[in-house]
Design a protein around this motif. Structure first.
Motif, PDB file in Angstrom:
ATOM      1  N   ILE A 191       0.875  -1.161   0.000  1.00  0.00           N
ATOM      2  CA  ILE A 191       0.000   0.000   0.000  1.00  0.00           C
ATOM      3  C   ILE A 191       0.919   1.218   0.000  1.00  0.00           C
ATOM      4  O   ILE A 191       1.882   1.271   0.760  1.00  0.00           O
ATOM      5  CB  ILE A 191      -0.894   0.034   1.249  1.00  0.00           C
ATOM      6  CG1 ILE A 191      -1.712  -1.249   1.363  1.00  0.00           C
ATOM      7  CG2 ILE A 191      -1.780   1.266   1.235  1.00  0.00           C
ATOM      8  CD1 ILE A 191      -2.719  -1.442   0.264  1.00  0.00           C
ATOM      9  N   ALA A 206       1.105   5.648  -0.050  1.00  0.00           N
ATOM     10  CA  ALA A 206       0.299   6.803   0.336  1.00  0.00           C
ATOM     11  C   ALA A 206       1.114   8.083   0.326  1.00  0.00           C
ATOM     12  O   ALA A 206       2.350   8.060   0.345  1.00  0.00           O
ATOM     13  CB  ALA A 206      -0.297   6.592   1.725  1.00  0.00           C
ATOM     14  N   ALA A 260      -4.116   7.477  -0.619  1.00  0.00           N
ATOM     15  CA  ALA A 260      -3.469   6.171  -0.605  1.00  0.00           C
ATOM     16  C   ALA A 260      -3.968   5.340  -1.771  1.00  0.00           C
ATOM     17  O   ALA A 260      -5.056   5.577  -2.301  1.00  0.00           O
ATOM     18  CB  ALA A 260      -3.728   5.451   0.716  1.00  0.00           C
ATOM     19  N   THR A 307      -3.834   1.061  -3.434  1.00  0.00           N
ATOM     20  CA  THR A 307      -3.432  -0.334  -3.309  1.00  0.00           C
ATOM     21  C   THR A 307      -2.625  -0.770  -4.521  1.00  0.00           C
ATOM     22  O   THR A 307      -2.570  -0.077  -5.544  1.00  0.00           O
ATOM     23  CB  THR A 307      -4.646  -1.252  -3.146  1.00  0.00           C
ATOM     24  OG1 THR A 307      -5.455  -1.192  -4.333  1.00  0.00           O
ATOM     25  CG2 THR A 307      -5.486  -0.838  -1.948  1.00  0.00           C
ATOM     26  N   THR A 310      -8.270   3.548  -4.537  1.00  0.00           N
ATOM     27  CA  THR A 310      -7.737   4.791  -3.979  1.00  0.00           C
ATOM     28  C   THR A 310      -8.632   5.361  -2.893  1.00  0.00           C
ATOM     29  O   THR A 310      -9.828   5.071  -2.817  1.00  0.00           O
ATOM     30  CB  THR A 310      -7.553   5.858  -5.065  1.00  0.00           C
ATOM     31  OG1 THR A 310      -8.829   6.195  -5.630  1.00  0.00           O
ATOM     32  CG2 THR A 310      -6.636   5.359  -6.169  1.00  0.00           C
ATOM     33  N   LYS A 311      -8.027   6.169  -2.056  1.00  0.00           N
ATOM     34  CA  LYS A 311      -8.742   6.933  -1.046  1.00  0.00           C
ATOM     35  C   LYS A 311      -8.089   8.305  -0.974  1.00  0.00           C
ATOM     36  O   LYS A 311      -6.866   8.404  -0.911  1.00  0.00           O
ATOM     37  CB  LYS A 311      -8.684   6.251   0.318  1.00  0.00           C
ATOM     38  CG  LYS A 311      -9.422   7.006   1.417  1.00  0.00           C
ATOM     39  CD  LYS A 311      -9.367   6.250   2.736  1.00  0.00           C
ATOM     40  CE  LYS A 311     -10.066   7.018   3.842  1.00  0.00           C
ATOM     41  NZ  LYS A 311     -11.518   7.175   3.546  1.00  0.00           N
ATOM     42  N   THR A 362      -3.352  -3.916   4.649  1.00  0.00           N
ATOM     43  CA  THR A 362      -4.508  -3.171   4.185  1.00  0.00           C
ATOM     44  C   THR A 362      -4.287  -1.665   4.219  1.00  0.00           C
ATOM     45  O   THR A 362      -3.383  -1.159   4.889  1.00  0.00           O
ATOM     46  CB  THR A 362      -5.746  -3.514   5.022  1.00  0.00           C
ATOM     47  OG1 THR A 362      -5.490  -3.200   6.401  1.00  0.00           O
ATOM     48  CG2 THR A 362      -6.082  -4.991   4.906  1.00  0.00           C
ATOM     49  N   MET A 363      -5.146  -0.958   3.514  1.00  0.00           N
ATOM     50  CA  MET A 363      -5.052   0.491   3.446  1.00  0.00           C
ATOM     51  C   MET A 363      -5.380   1.113   4.799  1.00  0.00           C
ATOM     52  O   MET A 363      -6.334   0.729   5.462  1.00  0.00           O
ATOM     53  CB  MET A 363      -6.001   1.022   2.381  1.00  0.00           C
ATOM     54  CG  MET A 363      -5.949   2.537   2.209  1.00  0.00           C
ATOM     55  SD  MET A 363      -7.104   3.126   0.947  1.00  0.00           S
ATOM     56  CE  MET A 363      -6.333   2.478  -0.541  1.00  0.00           C
ATOM     57  N   THR A 413      -5.068   5.153   7.047  1.00  0.00           N
ATOM     58  CA  THR A 413      -4.911   6.595   6.898  1.00  0.00           C
ATOM     59  C   THR A 413      -4.086   7.224   8.013  1.00  0.00           C
ATOM     60  O   THR A 413      -3.865   8.430   7.999  1.00  0.00           O
ATOM     61  CB  THR A 413      -6.277   7.298   6.838  1.00  0.00           C
ATOM     62  OG1 THR A 413      -6.999   7.045   8.050  1.00  0.00           O
ATOM     63  CG2 THR A 413      -7.095   6.789   5.657  1.00  0.00           C
ATOM     64  N   TYR A 434       2.329   3.251   8.797  1.00  0.00           N
ATOM     65  CA  TYR A 434       3.221   3.096   7.650  1.00  0.00           C
ATOM     66  C   TYR A 434       4.652   2.855   8.102  1.00  0.00           C
ATOM     67  O   TYR A 434       5.157   3.511   9.014  1.00  0.00           O
ATOM     68  CB  TYR A 434       3.126   4.315   6.735  1.00  0.00           C
ATOM     69  CG  TYR A 434       1.844   4.307   5.946  1.00  0.00           C
ATOM     70  CD1 TYR A 434       1.831   3.873   4.619  1.00  0.00           C
ATOM     71  CD2 TYR A 434       0.647   4.690   6.527  1.00  0.00           C
ATOM     72  CE1 TYR A 434       0.653   3.825   3.901  1.00  0.00           C
ATOM     73  CE2 TYR A 434      -0.539   4.635   5.816  1.00  0.00           C
ATOM     74  CZ  TYR A 434      -0.532   4.209   4.506  1.00  0.00           C
ATOM     75  OH  TYR A 434      -1.704   4.158   3.789  1.00  0.00           O
TER      76      TYR A 434
END
Length: 123
Positions: free
Chosen positions: A33, A35, A50, A52, A58-59, A102-103, A105, A110
């Motif tokens: 992932i 970001a 972010a 994948t 995307t987000k 997984t993604m 925020t 990270y």
């Protein structure tokens, strides 16, 4: 190991555009992932967007939706952030980050970080 390096920052006028890039020199087809985060002086580091690896889901943070677009080119081991309609409040150091799983925020989730690139939006 993952090694991230950002590029593309600079000075731009309000309403202008910039494209940031983040290159991963750690290996081809890295399944992480990835970001973008940013940090302005005196403020906490905040999530920007972010993406994948496989389906490129995307987000984007509410503050940049409709203006910024995150993307990645897995063959080139590179992630991008296309920034349009830039505002003075977008001024910050922009950081590239990567993680397994997984993604998320939260910056604390990270594992790998670049050194950042300065984006300044000013007349």
């Amino acid at each position: 190991q993952v090694q991230l390096a950002e590029s593309g920052g600079g000075l731009v006028q309000p309403g202008g555009s910039l494209r940031l890039a983040c290159a991963d020199s750690g290996g081809t087809f890295t399944r992480y992932i990835m970001a973008w985060f940013r940090q302005a002086p005196g403020k906490e580091r905040e999530f920007v967007a972010a993406i994948t690896w496989r389906f490129r889901t995307t987000k984007h943070a509410d503050s940049v939706k409709g203006r910024f677009i995150i993307s990645r080119d897995n063959a080139k081991n590179t992630m991008y952030l296309q920034m349009n309609s830039l505002k003075p409040e977008d001024t910050a150091v922009y950081y590239c980050a990567a993680k397994d799983g997984t993604m998320q925020t939260l910056s604390s989730q990270y594992n790998y970080w670049g050194q950042g690139t300065q984006v300044t939006v000013s007349s």
